[in-house]
Design a protein around this motif. Structure first.
Motif, short mmCIF file in Angstrom:
data_model
loop_
_atom_site.label_atom_id
_atom_site.label_comp_id
_atom_site.label_asym_id
_atom_site.label_seq_id
_atom_site.Cartn_x
_atom_site.Cartn_y
_atom_site.Cartn_z
N GLY A 44 0.82 -1.21 0.00
CA GLY A 44 0.00 0.00 0.00
C GLY A 44 0.85 1.25 0.00
N GLY A 45 1.95 1.25 0.77
CA GLY A 45 2.87 2.38 0.76
C GLY A 45 3.46 2.58 -0.63
N PHE A 46 3.79 1.48 -1.31
CA PHE A 46 4.31 1.55 -2.67
C PHE A 46 3.29 2.20 -3.61
CE2 PHE A 46 4.57 -0.32 -6.92
CZ PHE A 46 5.88 -0.03 -7.27
N ALA A 47 2.03 1.77 -3.51
CA ALA A 47 0.98 2.32 -4.37
C ALA A 47 0.78 3.81 -4.12
CB ALA A 47 -0.33 1.56 -4.16
N VAL A 48 0.73 4.19 -2.85
CA VAL A 48 0.52 5.60 -2.50
C VAL A 48 1.72 6.45 -2.94
CG1 VAL A 48 0.26 7.23 -0.58
CG2 VAL A 48 -1.02 5.09 -0.58
N TRP A 78 -11.66 -0.22 3.21
CA TRP A 78 -12.48 0.86 2.65
C TRP A 78 -11.59 1.94 2.03
CZ3 TRP A 78 -17.24 0.66 1.25
CH2 TRP A 78 -18.15 -0.16 1.92
N LEU A 79 -10.49 2.25 2.67
CA LEU A 79 -9.59 3.27 2.14
C LEU A 79 -8.97 2.83 0.80
CD1 LEU A 79 -7.74 4.35 5.41
CD2 LEU A 79 -9.35 5.73 4.08
N VAL A 80 -8.59 1.56 0.72
CA VAL A 80 -8.01 1.06 -0.53
C VAL A 80 -9.08 1.01 -1.62
CG1 VAL A 80 -6.90 -0.90 -1.66
CG2 VAL A 80 -6.17 -0.19 0.62
N ALA A 81 -10.31 0.67 -1.26
CA ALA A 81 -11.40 0.68 -2.24
C ALA A 81 -11.59 2.08 -2.80
CB ALA A 81 -12.69 0.17 -1.60
N LEU A 82 -11.52 3.11 -1.93
CA LEU A 82 -11.61 4.49 -2.39
C LEU A 82 -10.42 4.84 -3.27
CD1 LEU A 82 -12.91 7.30 -2.36
CD2 LEU A 82 -11.73 7.75 -0.19
N PHE A 83 -9.25 4.37 -2.90
CA PHE A 83 -8.04 4.61 -3.69
C PHE A 83 -8.18 4.01 -5.09
CE2 PHE A 83 -3.85 3.22 -5.16
CZ PHE A 83 -3.11 4.38 -5.06
N ALA A 101 -7.55 9.17 0.44
CA ALA A 101 -7.43 7.76 0.84
C ALA A 101 -5.99 7.40 1.17
CB ALA A 101 -7.96 6.87 -0.28
N GLY A 102 -5.05 7.87 0.35
CA GLY A 102 -3.65 7.49 0.53
C GLY A 102 -3.05 8.00 1.82
N GLY A 103 -3.34 9.26 2.16
CA GLY A 103 -2.81 9.82 3.40
C GLY A 103 -3.32 9.07 4.62
N ALA A 104 -4.62 8.81 4.64
CA ALA A 104 -5.19 8.07 5.77
C ALA A 104 -4.66 6.64 5.80
CB ALA A 104 -6.71 8.07 5.67
N TYR A 105 -4.47 6.04 4.62
CA TYR A 105 -3.98 4.65 4.58
C TYR A 105 -2.62 4.53 5.26
CZ TYR A 105 -1.94 0.31 3.06
OH TYR A 105 -1.32 -0.91 3.08
N VAL A 106 -1.68 5.41 4.91
CA VAL A 106 -0.33 5.29 5.47
C VAL A 106 -0.37 5.46 6.99
CG1 VAL A 106 1.99 6.27 5.49
CG2 VAL A 106 0.74 6.07 3.34
N SER A 135 -1.21 9.31 14.26
CA SER A 135 -0.41 8.77 13.16
C SER A 135 -0.81 9.41 11.84
CB SER A 135 -0.59 7.25 13.09
OG SER A 135 0.14 6.70 12.01
N ALA A 136 -2.12 9.55 11.63
CA ALA A 136 -2.59 10.19 10.39
C ALA A 136 -2.20 11.66 10.37
CB ALA A 136 -4.11 10.04 10.28
#
Length: 376
Positions: A11-15, A73-78, A104-109, A325-326
């Motif tokens: 996920g970090g790679f994708a973001v 959910w965050l990745v689905a939005l991404f 989505a990406g900021g919250a994911y990390v 963290s976010a």
């Protein structure tokens, strides 16, 4: 747990790829959509703004959602945002896709860092956080140059189709490999927000924003620095950027391992390293061999500040670590915006192409002082 951490790192790679790859495709996007290059440049700053706002906002809204479900959910939005970017009929739709992707990406990390720290033993938390950020480092070595080459060869939309595919793979990997992480007992929006009453949290966030700022301060102007000062041709710039990325790949896990032993000394050492290397570059940038070595060390030292900064904020916000963290991801992006802005002002005032190095050194010193003060 290694497979779960690898899934989180994907996920970090994708973001990381999505955030930066657009910079190398701006001319193609501008020509295709009929906008000026400065207008196309808003696709970069719009993403940064989305990261700053989206990371804490979605963390607050998901305070009572189990963390694995929130990640899904965050990745689905991404994925949806990447798909919108790939099929965007015009500039407005592409900008909307970029902003949604950033939310989505900021919250994911931020949430992935919390999940990673929660599924390992306490003495391995910083290394787990470093694994998530390793995905961002690898994005700079493989994802960004690969995505840029793909977009230049097949059109910029091909890059977003590829990112969409990575997002789908990520969704499946998270669902299959990451264990269930329950909501913290008593978690709610009020409790999460209450963390910002702690002065130590604000000081830790300030240390992140200022301490990370030197990195993009230098990288934003690395091309003219290498061509106009060092004397490299433009074709060498991507190779030096790869070296910076390789330095990040070395520095991230090294700092994670050291931070598990002692967070504060690791953070102080990393910030001191960024400061010293930035100032050493003032001399090294005039020599091709010295510049190559120094920029590798700059990537190593720059990445080394990430795990201890993230671990430190989560520790100071114990009990509301998801939001903190976010918020720290937002602080990183404040540094991403502020440092280059200061360097640009110095250049506009006639400071020369080495001016960003002075700015980076001063910011590194300020971050070092803030980190020391907040640590006490």
């Amino acid at each position: 747990m290694s497979l779960a951490l690898s899934a989180l790192a994907l996920g970090g790679f994708a973001v990381g790829t999505t955030e930066v790859v657009i910079a190398g495709l701006l001319p193609e996007v501008a020509d295709d959509l009929g906008v000026t290059l400065p207008t196309a440049g808003l696709l970069v700053s719009g993403y940064a703004a989305g990261m700053v706002v989206g990371a804490p906002l979605l963390a607050v809204l998901g305070a009572r959602v189990p963390r694995k479900l929130l990640l899904l959910w965050l990745v689905a939005l991404f994925v949806a945002a990447s798909l919108l970017s790939a099929v965007a009929p015009g500039y407005g739709a592409l900008l909307a896709g970029r902003v949604l992707s950033a939310l989505a990406g900021g919250a994911y990390v931020g949430i992935a860092s919390v999940v990673a720290a929660g599924i390992v033993a306490p003495d391995r938390r910083a290394r787990a956080i470093a694994t998530v950020f390793m995905g961002l480092s690898i994005a700079n070595v493989l994802g960004v140059p690969g995505g840029t080459a793909l977009g230049q060869a097949l059109g910029w939309r091909a890059t977003f189709w590829a990112v969409t595919l990575v997002g789908v793979v990520l969704l499946a990997a998270l669902a299959l490999l990451v264990p269930h992480v329950p909501v913290a007992e008593g978690a709610d929006v009020r409790r999460e927000l209450a963390v910002f009453r702690r002065g130590r949290v604000w000081r830790a966030l300030a240390a992140t924003a200022v301490g990370w700022a030197p990195f993009l301060t230098v990288l934003t102007y690395i091309a003219p620095m290498l061509t106009e000062v060092t004397g490299f041709d433009s074709g060498t710039v991507p190779l030096v950027l790869v070296l910076v990325g390789l330095g990040m790949v070395v520095g991230t896990p090294l700092a994670g391992r050291l931070a598990d032993r002692a967070v504060e000394p690791t953070l102080i050492g990393a910030l001191a390293g960024v400061t010293v290397v930035s100032l050493l570059l003032l001399a090294a940038v005039h020599s091709k061999p010295a510049a190559v070595v120094a920029f590798f060390l700059f990537g190593l030292a720059g990445a080394a500040v990430i795990p201890p900064l993230q671990a430190r904020v989560m520790a100071t916000a114990r009990g509301a670590d998801s939001l903190a963290s976010a918020a720290n991801i937002s602080a990183f992006n404040v540094g991403n915006a502020g440092g280059p802005l200061l360097a640009g002002s110095a250049l506009a005032a006639g400071g020369g192409y080495a001016a960003p190095l002075w700015i980076a050194g001063l910011l590194g010193l300020a971050g070092l002082l803030l980190a020391y003060r907040s640590g006490r």
